[in-house]
Scaffold this active site. Structure first.
Site, PDB file in Angstrom:
ATOM      1  N   GLU A 245       0.915  -1.145  -0.081  1.00 44.30           N
ATOM      2  CA  GLU A 245       0.001   0.015   0.112  1.00 44.30           C
ATOM      3  C   GLU A 245       1.045   1.166  -0.045  1.00 44.30           C
ATOM      4  O   GLU A 245       0.320   2.493   0.535  1.00 44.30           O
ATOM      5  CB  GLU A 245      -1.034  -0.108   1.147  1.00 44.30           C
ATOM      6  CG  GLU A 245      -2.015  -1.357   1.329  1.00 44.30           C
ATOM      7  CD  GLU A 245      -2.979  -1.466   0.184  1.00 44.30           C
ATOM      8  OE1 GLU A 245      -2.743  -0.544  -0.809  1.00 44.30           O
ATOM      9  OE2 GLU A 245      -3.497  -2.187   0.347  1.00 44.30           O
TER      10      GLU A 245
ATOM     11  N   HIS B  94      -2.696   2.250   8.370  1.00 44.11           N
ATOM     12  CA  HIS B  94      -4.136   1.742   7.756  1.00 44.11           C
ATOM     13  C   HIS B  94      -4.100   0.333   8.729  1.00 44.11           C
ATOM     14  O   HIS B  94      -2.931  -0.328   8.836  1.00 44.11           O
ATOM     15  CB  HIS B  94      -3.603   1.099   6.325  1.00 44.11           C
ATOM     16  CG  HIS B  94      -4.604   0.141   5.696  1.00 44.11           C
ATOM     17  ND1 HIS B  94      -5.741   0.249   5.440  1.00 44.11           N
ATOM     18  CD2 HIS B  94      -4.213  -1.183   5.303  1.00 44.11           C
ATOM     19  CE1 HIS B  94      -6.412  -0.711   4.909  1.00 44.11           C
ATOM     20  NE2 HIS B  94      -5.480  -1.706   4.865  1.00 44.11           N
TER      21      HIS B  94
ATOM     22  N   HIS C  28      -7.302  -2.844   9.899  1.00 45.54           N
ATOM     23  CA  HIS C  28      -8.651  -3.521   9.622  1.00 45.54           C
ATOM     24  C   HIS C  28      -9.483  -3.709  10.743  1.00 45.54           C
ATOM     25  O   HIS C  28      -9.735  -4.934  11.343  1.00 45.54           O
ATOM     26  CB  HIS C  28      -8.079  -5.065   8.905  1.00 45.54           C
ATOM     27  CG  HIS C  28      -7.434  -4.871   7.789  1.00 45.54           C
ATOM     28  ND1 HIS C  28      -6.696  -6.086   7.444  1.00 45.54           N
ATOM     29  CD2 HIS C  28      -7.036  -4.048   6.763  1.00 45.54           C
ATOM     30  CE1 HIS C  28      -6.071  -5.921   6.279  1.00 45.54           C
ATOM     31  NE2 HIS C  28      -6.190  -4.624   5.882  1.00 45.54           N
TER      32      HIS C  28
ATOM     33  N   GLU D  94     -17.791  12.245  22.551  1.00 44.54           N
ATOM     34  CA  GLU D  94     -16.554  12.932  22.049  1.00 44.54           C
ATOM     35  C   GLU D  94     -15.958  12.847  20.784  1.00 44.54           C
ATOM     36  O   GLU D  94     -15.035  13.373  20.192  1.00 44.54           O
ATOM     37  CB  GLU D  94     -15.296  12.770  23.178  1.00 44.54           C
ATOM     38  CG  GLU D  94     -15.919  13.383  24.497  1.00 44.54           C
ATOM     39  CD  GLU D  94     -14.892  13.160  25.557  1.00 44.54           C
ATOM     40  OE1 GLU D  94     -13.827  12.123  25.494  1.00 44.54           O
ATOM     41  OE2 GLU D  94     -14.787  13.727  26.477  1.00 44.54           O
TER      42      GLU D  94
ATOM     43  N   HIS E  26     -12.925  -3.182   3.552  1.00 40.10           N
ATOM     44  CA  HIS E  26     -11.577  -3.535   3.802  1.00 40.10           C
ATOM     45  C   HIS E  26     -10.953  -3.068   5.075  1.00 40.10           C
ATOM     46  O   HIS E  26     -10.316  -3.821   5.785  1.00 40.10           O
ATOM     47  CB  HIS E  26     -10.742  -3.019   2.881  1.00 40.10           C
ATOM     48  CG  HIS E  26      -9.333  -3.407   2.658  1.00 40.10           C
ATOM     49  ND1 HIS E  26      -8.608  -3.480   1.427  1.00 40.10           N
ATOM     50  CD2 HIS E  26      -8.515  -3.199   3.541  1.00 40.10           C
ATOM     51  CE1 HIS E  26      -7.179  -3.752   1.800  1.00 40.10           C
ATOM     52  NE2 HIS E  26      -7.294  -3.645   3.077  1.00 40.10           N
TER      53      HIS E  26
HETATM   54  P1  13P Z   1       0.866  -5.503   3.152  1.00 43.09           P
HETATM   55  O1  13P Z   1       1.375  -6.626   3.714  1.00 43.09           O
HETATM   56  O2  13P Z   1       1.713  -5.327   1.567  1.00 43.09           O
HETATM   57  O3  13P Z   1       1.297  -4.246   3.969  1.00 43.09           O
HETATM   58  O4  13P Z   1      -0.703  -5.466   2.955  1.00 43.09           O
HETATM   59  C1  13P Z   1      -1.190  -5.554   3.914  1.00 43.09           C
HETATM   60  C2  13P Z   1      -2.764  -5.140   3.653  1.00 43.09           C
HETATM   61  O5  13P Z   1      -3.375  -4.506   4.709  1.00 43.09           O
HETATM   62  C3  13P Z   1      -3.118  -4.657   2.318  1.00 43.09           C
HETATM   63  O6  13P Z   1      -4.437  -3.727   2.332  1.00 43.09           O
HETATM   64 ZN    ZN Z   2      -5.548  -3.642   4.298  1.00 42.73          ZN
END
Ligand code: 13P
Ligand code: ZN
Length: 270
Positions: A116, A139, A141, A169, A210
């Site tokens: 990413e 980033h 999940h 808040e 995602h």
């Molecule tokens: P990477 O292992 O390449 O960082 O990818 C993980 C991920 O969350 C892809 O969206």
């Molecule tokens: Zn991801």
């Protein structure tokens, strides 16, 4: 030369990845972080002229030439970063209009930065224009935010308003709201460009089905942003199927704005 493993930014990165794993936001290799560093911060620990290898990035971002990043590796597990930082993390400096990255430390098993990287680098460019203090793109999940994208409208105003209504808040922590992308193929320049565009108006960008992107001036602030949005999503997922007898009204959200000196995104409150 000082030991890079003792650099405060490296210690903080290890702690953050470990903590994110503990929050269940980063199963397997899920998630990635990039932290922009000043040359002086790097030069204290590394010879900045000693390039280990050069890695093509696959995109163009001239604004980033000469910029240094500590970044997580592709395919690497956040749970393992603490045990082998030099394998799971890397320090790179961009050059040639952002098309190449000189590796100065890390990715010791021959690995490279996250898939990413386009979304991260393009988001840094976008956020730096809005806030010159921005240093972090993160980033992950988180389950409840992700779950919410299956059952809630993806309209940004509606999505934001729901999150604001879930914890008092929230409007103080992310007054600009949360931007939302529809499902897109991850790891591409296209999702990178779309994410960066959304980053022009908010520090949080949901990737439907995602995960989420956050941006901020340090790891703590960015973690806190995602943590707050995810908490709100958790409350939503606990109550969405139940009759709602009470809520936080727009009038009350306006009181929060006044009390904390923030302004919710234009047009988001009635
Ligand atoms: P990477 O292992 O390449 O960082 O990818 C993980 C991920 O969350 C892809 O969206
Ligand atoms: Zn991801």
């Amino acid at each position: 030369m000082k030991n890079i493993l003792e650099a405060p930014y490296l210690v903080e990165m290890v702690r953050t990845t470990t903590n994110m794993y503990a929050h269940t936001w980063d199963e397997r290799n899920g998630g990635n972080i990039s932290l922009m560093l000043d040359e002086a911060q790097v030069a204290e620990y590394l010879d900045v002229n000693a390039v280990l290898r050069t890695i093509p990035t696959g995109f163009t971002a001239p604004e980033l030439d000469g910029k240094y990043f500590l970044v997580t590796g592709t395919g690497k597990y956040f749970k393992n970063v603490q045990y082998a930082p030099e394998v799971n993390l890397g320090i790179v400096r961009l050059k040639d209009q952002g098309q190449q990255a000189d590796l100065l430390w890390g990715f010791a098993d021959g690995g490279k930065f996250t898939s990413e990287f386009p979304a991260h680098m393009m988001s840094h460019v976008a956020r730096l224009k809005v806030d010159p203090q921005n240093r972090v793109v993160m980033h992950c999940h988180p389950a409840n935010l992700l779950a919410m994208t299956y059952v809630h409208s993806l309209d940004e105003r509606e999505f934001t308003r729901t999150l604001w209504q879930m914890c008092t808040e929230c409007i103080v922590v992310f007054p600009e709201g949360v931007n939302v992308l529809p499902w897109m193929l991850c790891g591409t320049n296209e999702i990178g460009e779309a994410t960066a565009k959304k980053m022009e108006t908010a520090r949080l960008v949901v990737w439907s089905q995602h995960g989420i992107y956050g941006a901020g001036k340090d790891l703590d602030e960015t973690f806190g942003l995602i943590e707050t949005a995810e908490k709100a999503a958790e409350i939503y997922m606990k109550i969405a199927h139940l009759p709602r007898l009470n809520t936080i009204t727009d009038e009350q959200l306006h009181l929060m704005e006044q009390r904390f000196g923030v302004k919710g995104r234009e047009g988001y409150l009635d």
